[in-house]
Design a protein around this motif. Structure first.
Motif, PDB file in Angstrom:
ATOM      1  N   GLY A   1       0.967  -1.338   0.130  1.00 50.71           N
ATOM      2  CA  GLY A   1       0.158   0.242   0.012  1.00 50.71           C
ATOM      3  C   GLY A   1       0.806   1.046   0.088  1.00 50.71           C
ATOM      4  N   THR A   2       0.062   2.240   0.365  1.00 47.87           N
ATOM      5  CA  THR A   2       1.019   3.822   0.482  1.00 47.87           C
ATOM      6  C   THR A   2       0.635   4.368   1.755  1.00 47.87           C
ATOM      7  OG1 THR A   2      -0.748   4.887  -0.598  1.00 47.87           O
ATOM      8  CG2 THR A   2       0.966   4.080  -2.029  1.00 47.87           C
ATOM      9  N   ALA A   3       1.353   5.109   2.300  1.00 43.28           N
ATOM     10  CA  ALA A   3       1.286   6.108   3.361  1.00 43.28           C
ATOM     11  C   ALA A   3       1.361   7.474   3.147  1.00 43.28           C
ATOM     12  CB  ALA A   3       1.808   5.354   4.675  1.00 43.28           C
ATOM     13  N   GLN A   4       0.815   8.249   4.061  1.00 41.35           N
ATOM     14  CA  GLN A   4       0.918   9.717   4.162  1.00 41.35           C
ATOM     15  C   GLN A   4       1.886  10.187   5.157  1.00 41.35           C
ATOM     16  OE1 GLN A   4      -0.334  12.517   2.181  1.00 41.35           O
ATOM     17  NE2 GLN A   4      -0.547  10.969   0.639  1.00 41.35           N
ATOM     18  N   VAL A   5       3.052  10.566   4.933  1.00 37.95           N
ATOM     19  CA  VAL A   5       3.869  10.853   6.246  1.00 37.95           C
ATOM     20  C   VAL A   5       4.447  12.448   5.902  1.00 37.95           C
ATOM     21  CG1 VAL A   5       4.817   8.503   6.349  1.00 37.95           C
ATOM     22  CG2 VAL A   5       6.032  10.024   4.883  1.00 37.95           C
TER      23      VAL A   5
END
Length: 372
Positions: free
Chosen positions: A247-251
């Motif tokens: 997946g992806t993540a907001q950081v």
């Protein structure tokens, strides 16, 4: 003098290097030299002694290691092997005089000596305590100077070696210090439980190899421990081709919020099937258990292990392994994740058989009915 015979079967490779030859100063036993070639063989047979090797103390106070840095055989220690240990004098000095500068004086530094106590362990019991004193020094500068102990021989029934070190400054004052066994790793020894032997299936880069670690062939009527390394499983499924993104993540970054990919972890399941020339069919596949504290590998790696009971009348064994590789979706630590899988999902990514030459071929091993 104990001898170990090594027979490399199937398409295995043998790793051997004639790196050092240590004199048996304490006995009349002299190790036989090894040819330092390496290559594929089918039923070729090499005869060798347990070999000679050199251990090295390394690390720094509070985090010591002991490694086999040179050997006439391979990376494994064996019963009957002749060993010495090298100890960096700068490390011994730092243990004696923490924080004090290292003298730029080789003669002064050779006043720093040590005695290594080697305890041989059979299962949980200590069967021998060997003392090896520094007998010589080597190195041309203070940080390269090493004390080298006398040769000692690994007892025939040992399964493990543990170490402790007493350091002494022979200069006036007689300052001493010690490194207890609790601060040093223990090292596995092979060949102390004959007729039980070990088949280690590992790899060197992309080359697969199979080795009877204790030498020669498996023995009829005894146990054979099968161990498949994690790197061997990686090669079988070609781990490099597996997409591990989950997946992806907001950081947060210096430029504000940004999107990054997140990755899961790979988990292998390894099974094997075996056939003997005993009139019976192939045995059903059996799972090998993952072992994260294996005797065969270190550094947090894993082997997959199980025990085969070799029939008393068998003279030939055939086998293959079967690797299934899963991607584990672990989103722990990510609060703003776009998830491609359910939390904790286990997705099959590869399903491959380990055969020597493709489908319907098998690894083949001779079985002997006696010890060499």
């Amino acid at each position: 003098m104990i001898k170990v015979r090594v027979r490399k079967a199937g398409t295995g490779f043998a790793a051997a290097s004639g790196l050092i030859a240590l004199a048996g100063a304490q006995t009349g036993c002299v190790a036989e030299p090894l040819d330092d070639t390496e290559g594929p063989i089918a039923e070729a047979e090499d005869e060798l002694a347990p070999g000679t090797g050199r251990l090295a103390l390394d690390g720094f106070p509070g985090s010591f290691t002991v490694n086999l840095v040179a050997s006439t055989t391979d990376e494994f220690l064996r019963a009957g092997e002749a060993l010495s240990m090298e100890l960096p004098v700068w490390l011994l000095w730092d243990k004696l005089y923490p924080g004090m500068p290292l003298p730029n004086d080789l003669a002064r530094l050779q006043q720093i000596t040590a005695t290594v106590t080697v305890n041989a362990i059979d299962k949980a019991a200590t069967i021998a305590a060997l003392k090896a004193q520094v007998a010589s020094y080597g190195g041309a500068d203070p940080y390269g100077l090493k004390g080298i102990t006398k040769t000692f021989f690994v007892p025939s029934k040992a399964d493990w070696l543990t170490f402790s070190v007493v350091i002494t400054d022979l200069a006036p004052g007689g300052v001493s210090a010690s490194i207890p066994a609790e601060e040093l790793p223990k090292l596995a020894v092979f060949g102390g439980e004959l007729p039980k032997k070990s088949l280690f299936m590992d790899s060197v880069q992309s080359t697969k190899r199979n080795r009877i670690v204790e030498g020669d062939d498996p023995i009829a009527g005894s146990e054979l421990l099968v161990a498949v390394s994690d790197w061997r499983a990686d090669v079988v499924v070609d781990k490099s081709l597996i997409d591990t993104q989950i997946g992806t993540a907001q950081v947060a970054s210096r430029f504000g919020m940004t999107t990054i990919p997140i990755y899961g972890k790979i988990e292998h399941e390894v099974a094997y099937a075996v056939h003997f020339d005993d009139g019976l069919e192939w045995r059903p596949e059996e799972m090998l258990a993952p072992n994260t504290t294996s005797r065969f590998v270190g550094g947090g790696r894993t082997t997959y292990e199980g025990t085969i009971q070799v029939p008393a009348k068998a003279r030939r064994m055939m086998m293959y392994t079967h690797v299934k590789t899963y991607l584990i979706a672990d989103y722990t630590g990510y609060m703003n994740a776009t998830k491609w899988y359910a939390d904790g999902a286990k997705e099959l990514k590869a399903d491959k058989y380990d055969n020597p030459n493709g489908a319907f071929t098998n690894y083949s091993f001779s079985i002997t009915n006696s010890l060499p």
